[in-house]
Design a protein around this motif. Structure first.
Motif, mmCIF file in Angstrom:
data_model
loop_
_atom_site.group_PDB
_atom_site.id
_atom_site.type_symbol
_atom_site.label_atom_id
_atom_site.label_comp_id
_atom_site.label_asym_id
_atom_site.label_seq_id
_atom_site.Cartn_x
_atom_site.Cartn_y
_atom_site.Cartn_z
ATOM 1 N N UNK A 196 -1.892 -17.508 5.876
ATOM 2 C CA UNK A 196 -1.551 -16.576 6.951
ATOM 3 C C UNK A 196 -1.205 -15.224 6.359
ATOM 4 N N UNK A 197 -1.333 -14.194 7.194
ATOM 5 C CA UNK A 197 -1.093 -12.821 6.737
ATOM 6 C C UNK A 197 -0.316 -12.057 7.800
ATOM 7 N N UNK A 198 0.733 -11.382 7.373
ATOM 8 C CA UNK A 198 1.518 -10.503 8.250
ATOM 9 C C UNK A 198 1.318 -9.071 7.778
ATOM 10 N N UNK A 199 0.976 -8.185 8.695
ATOM 11 C CA UNK A 199 0.743 -6.780 8.368
ATOM 12 C C UNK A 199 1.905 -5.937 8.885
ATOM 13 N N UNK A 225 1.873 -17.844 2.569
ATOM 14 C CA UNK A 225 2.175 -16.655 3.366
ATOM 15 C C UNK A 225 1.970 -15.376 2.562
ATOM 16 N N UNK A 226 1.466 -14.370 3.252
ATOM 17 C CA UNK A 226 1.191 -13.093 2.598
ATOM 18 C C UNK A 226 1.663 -11.951 3.489
ATOM 19 N N UNK A 227 2.230 -10.936 2.870
ATOM 20 C CA UNK A 227 2.568 -9.694 3.553
ATOM 21 C C UNK A 227 1.649 -8.588 3.039
ATOM 22 N N UNK A 228 1.030 -7.866 3.952
ATOM 23 C CA UNK A 228 0.308 -6.647 3.593
ATOM 24 C C UNK A 228 1.140 -5.496 4.145
ATOM 25 N N UNK A 229 1.799 -4.773 3.255
ATOM 26 C CA UNK A 229 2.785 -3.769 3.665
ATOM 27 C C UNK A 229 2.254 -2.368 3.404
ATOM 28 N N UNK A 230 2.097 -1.606 4.469
ATOM 29 C CA UNK A 230 1.788 -0.183 4.368
ATOM 30 C C UNK A 230 3.101 0.567 4.538
ATOM 31 N N UNK A 279 0.855 -1.188 0.000
ATOM 32 C CA UNK A 279 0.000 0.000 0.000
ATOM 33 C C UNK A 279 0.891 1.237 0.000
ATOM 34 N N UNK A 280 0.858 1.991 -1.076
ATOM 35 C CA UNK A 280 1.583 3.260 -1.116
ATOM 36 C C UNK A 280 0.905 4.282 -0.228
ATOM 37 N N UNK A 281 1.454 5.461 -0.135
ATOM 38 C CA UNK A 281 0.958 6.520 0.755
ATOM 39 C C UNK A 281 -0.519 6.809 0.471
ATOM 40 N N UNK A 282 -1.403 6.256 1.305
ATOM 41 C CA UNK A 282 -2.840 6.334 1.017
ATOM 42 C C UNK A 282 -3.462 7.662 1.414
ATOM 43 N N UNK A 283 -2.923 8.319 2.421
ATOM 44 C CA UNK A 283 -3.383 9.640 2.860
ATOM 45 C C UNK A 283 -4.892 9.676 3.136
ATOM 46 N N UNK A 284 -5.385 8.702 3.911
ATOM 47 C CA UNK A 284 -6.783 8.738 4.351
ATOM 48 C C UNK A 284 -7.009 10.011 5.174
ATOM 49 N N UNK A 285 -8.064 10.725 4.854
ATOM 50 C CA UNK A 285 -8.374 11.969 5.545
ATOM 51 C C UNK A 285 -7.988 13.208 4.777
ATOM 52 N N UNK A 286 -7.315 13.015 3.639
ATOM 53 C CA UNK A 286 -6.932 14.161 2.813
ATOM 54 C C UNK A 286 -8.138 14.675 2.026
ATOM 55 N N UNK A 287 -8.189 15.971 1.844
ATOM 56 C CA UNK A 287 -9.233 16.598 1.027
ATOM 57 C C UNK A 287 -8.571 17.223 -0.191
#
Length: 258
Positions: free
Chosen positions: A101-104, A46-51, A2-10
């Motif tokens: 399995x998932x690693x965050x 195995x899975x990585x969810x990388x922010x 996940x690249x820079x998602x910037x949740x909350x940006x207007x």
């Protein structure tokens, strides 16, 4: 990743000449990307969810970055955190339909150094009784994972330049360095795809973001790639498959066509 998602940006498309953006749009964009990429993923164990950081635009109710820079925000921080957490829950649960399995990995960015910790703790508590999910502790600004002969590292990219990251890894993990053949940093911060190989053979890749530029970045001439990327690594070392989800925006038009 996940690249820079910037949740909350207007962001207002009339001003930025890109796309409108707010927390609900951010969530909908990510849900669509996750759906697309997980469906394409091989059914690996195995899975990585990388922010890679800056998932949340502001570092608190003051509406500023960690360093105090004022930002364009669209709603209250508690609403942003709630929607961000709900989006991650969907993503993790979707990943568990394909992977055992998932690693965050939740990196802290220059925008969300504190709110990233809060988001990681929400997920850690929520999945505390789910053995298939591991939320890495959000301490510090560097995170590392060894998978077979791959050594993967995560950093937002704001504190150490890409060319210097290669030298950090063998000092940080000398035993793991010697037992692996493929080493890679996953970073963000610059909002578009870019990759280099350092002098000691470490790959440093900056991953693009689904978010459009905000007013300040658009005014300074910056843009974004509007992508999310999935990378598959082989246990014996190296990348074997890559899929990319891209928002293809057809609304980019001149102010006037004569």
């Amino acid at each position: 990743v996940i690249g820079d998602a910037h949740f909350g940006m207007r962001a207002d498309a009339r001003e930025t000449k890109a796309r409108d953006y707010d927390t609900k749009i951010a969530s909908n964009d990510m849900l669509a990307a996750i759906d697309y990429l997980v469906d394409l993923a091989p059914a690996s164990e195995k899975c990585l969810l990388v922010n890679v950081g800056d998932f949340i635009h502001a570092n608190g109710s003051s509406g500023t970055t960690f360093g105090g820079t004022k930002l364009d925000v669209d709603t209250r921080i508690e609403v942003v955190l709630e929607i961000a957490a709900q989006t991650f829950l969907f993503a993790i649960d979707k990943l568990l339909t394909k992977h055992k399995s998932c690693v965050v990995v939740m990196a802290r960015g220059n925008h969300d150094s504190d709110t990233a910790i809060a988001l990681a703790l929400i997920l850690k508590f929520y999945y505390s009784k789910e053995p298939r999910v591991t939320i890495l502790d959000p301490h510090g600004f560097f995170h590392t994972v060894q998978f077979g002969k791959n050594l993967l590292a995560v950093h937002h990219g704001d504190k150490v330049k890409a060319v210097k990251l290669g030298a950090i890894l063998p000092k940080m993990l000398p035993e793991q360095w010697s037992s692996t053949v493929y080493r890679k940093w996953l970073v963000g911060h610059i909002h578009h795809q870019n990759a280099i190989e350092t002098d000691n053979g470490v790959f440093v890749e900056a991953f693009g973001t689904l978010a459009p530029p905000d007013s300040w970045h658009a005014g300074a001439g910056y843009s974004s790639s509007s992508v999310m990327t999935q990378v598959v690594f082989h246990r014996d070392g190296g990348e074997v498959i890559r899929h990319v989800y891209q928002i293809r925006d057809s609304r980019k038009v001149p102010d006037l066509t004569l």
